[in-house]
Motif scaffolding. Structure first.
Motif, PDB file in Angstrom:
ATOM      1  N   LYS A   1       0.850  -1.202   0.000  1.00  0.00           N
ATOM      2  CA  LYS A   1       0.000   0.000   0.000  1.00  0.00           C
ATOM      3  C   LYS A   1       0.883   1.247   0.000  1.00  0.00           C
ATOM      4  CE  LYS A   1      -3.707   2.427   2.273  1.00  0.00           C
ATOM      5  NZ  LYS A   1      -4.601   2.555   3.407  1.00  0.00           N
ATOM      6  N   PHE A   2       1.979   1.208   0.753  1.00  0.00           N
ATOM      7  CA  PHE A   2       2.916   2.340   0.784  1.00  0.00           C
ATOM      8  C   PHE A   2       3.430   2.634  -0.619  1.00  0.00           C
ATOM      9  CE2 PHE A   2       7.443   3.668   1.157  1.00  0.00           C
ATOM     10  CZ  PHE A   2       7.216   4.957   1.609  1.00  0.00           C
ATOM     11  N   HIS A   3       3.826   1.616  -1.356  1.00  0.00           N
ATOM     12  CA  HIS A   3       4.336   1.819  -2.711  1.00  0.00           C
ATOM     13  C   HIS A   3       3.257   2.360  -3.638  1.00  0.00           C
ATOM     14  CE1 HIS A   3       7.445  -1.364  -1.498  1.00  0.00           C
ATOM     15  NE2 HIS A   3       7.989  -0.175  -1.372  1.00  0.00           N
ATOM     16  N   GLN A   4       2.038   1.898  -3.469  1.00  0.00           N
ATOM     17  CA  GLN A   4       0.927   2.414  -4.271  1.00  0.00           C
ATOM     18  C   GLN A   4       0.682   3.893  -3.976  1.00  0.00           C
ATOM     19  OE1 GLN A   4      -2.254  -0.286  -3.342  1.00  0.00           O
ATOM     20  NE2 GLN A   4      -1.287  -1.993  -4.410  1.00  0.00           N
ATOM     21  N   LEU A   5       0.747   4.261  -2.697  1.00  0.00           N
ATOM     22  CA  LEU A   5       0.588   5.670  -2.331  1.00  0.00           C
ATOM     23  C   LEU A   5       1.739   6.519  -2.869  1.00  0.00           C
ATOM     24  CD1 LEU A   5      -0.736   5.401   1.344  1.00  0.00           C
ATOM     25  CD2 LEU A   5      -2.023   6.120  -0.693  1.00  0.00           C
ATOM     26  N   LEU A   6       2.950   5.948  -2.896  1.00  0.00           N
ATOM     27  CA  LEU A   6       4.075   6.676  -3.485  1.00  0.00           C
ATOM     28  C   LEU A   6       3.822   6.968  -4.958  1.00  0.00           C
ATOM     29  CD1 LEU A   6       7.347   5.093  -2.028  1.00  0.00           C
ATOM     30  CD2 LEU A   6       6.531   7.443  -1.728  1.00  0.00           C
ATOM     31  N   GLN A   7       3.269   5.977  -5.670  1.00  0.00           N
ATOM     32  CA  GLN A   7       2.941   6.190  -7.084  1.00  0.00           C
ATOM     33  C   GLN A   7       1.970   7.367  -7.232  1.00  0.00           C
ATOM     34  OE1 GLN A   7       4.155   4.707  -9.812  1.00  0.00           O
ATOM     35  NE2 GLN A   7       5.045   2.824  -9.066  1.00  0.00           N
TER      36      GLN A   7
END
Length: 186
Positions: free
Chosen positions: A14-20
């Motif tokens: 989820k963190f990586h998705q939010l970074l995107q």
């Protein structure tokens, strides 16, 4: 039994998705700052224009820092398009008030990223977000100060121009502790 190497997209949290999503937010902020800079430039207010052109580059660089982080951690990167920006304004105060609200929104997004990294026990991600948290304090502070100066100038934007010439507002985008931007900072 054969072990398959995990593909980068298999590792997305989820963190990586939010970074995107944050890359898009940073690029949107950059585009909005260009629109503000052009408005000031067309109004023959060179210091205000220069301030927002510089802010546009900083926001672009922030997006590219996130891109570099994702690449360095073998996470697939998707470069987003940007949203429409506001170009029509009646007075200078509207532009700076918009910039301040934009920085407050980005601060909320960065805080959510830091919370998400922590909740997922992503210590590397949490550490990466620390610089952005510090940066947002400076960004909100400088826009708040600029709005106060505009209010105190009572419509005399040459006073604001003089303030920007005399004072150092912001860090100038030259922070040696900043994460590396993909392709290098501009």
């Amino acid at each position: 039994m054969t072990l398959k190497a995990a593909k980068p997209e298999d590792r997305e949290s989820k963190f990586h998705q939010l970074l995107q999503k944050q890359v898009r937010s940073e690029f949107n902020a950059s585009q909005q700052y260009i629109a503000l800079a052009v408005w000031f430039d067309k109004s023959d207010l060179p210091r205000l224009a220069a301030h927002f052109y510089k802010q546009a580059l900083e926001e672009r660089n922030h997006g590219m820092m996130i891109v570099r982080f994702l690449m360095d951690n073998d996470i697939s990167v998707h470069i987003p398009g940007t949203d429409e920006v506001r170009n029509e304004f009646n007075e200078a105060r509207e532009l700076v008030a918009l910039a301040l609200e934009q920085e407050r929104e980005v601060t909320r997004e960065i805080e959510m990223l830091a919370k998400t990294a922590r909740a997922e026990d992503d210590y590397i991600g949490e550490q990466f977000m620390q610089w952005f948290l510090k940066e947002q304090v400076e960004e909100v502070s400088q826009m708040s100060t600029l709005l106060t100066v505009i209010d105190r100038a009572n419509g005399n934007l040459f006073e604001v121009e003089t303030f920007l010439t005399r004072e150092n507002v912001g860090d100038g985008g030259e922070d040696p502790s900043a994460p590396e931007a993909a392709g290098g900072a501009v």
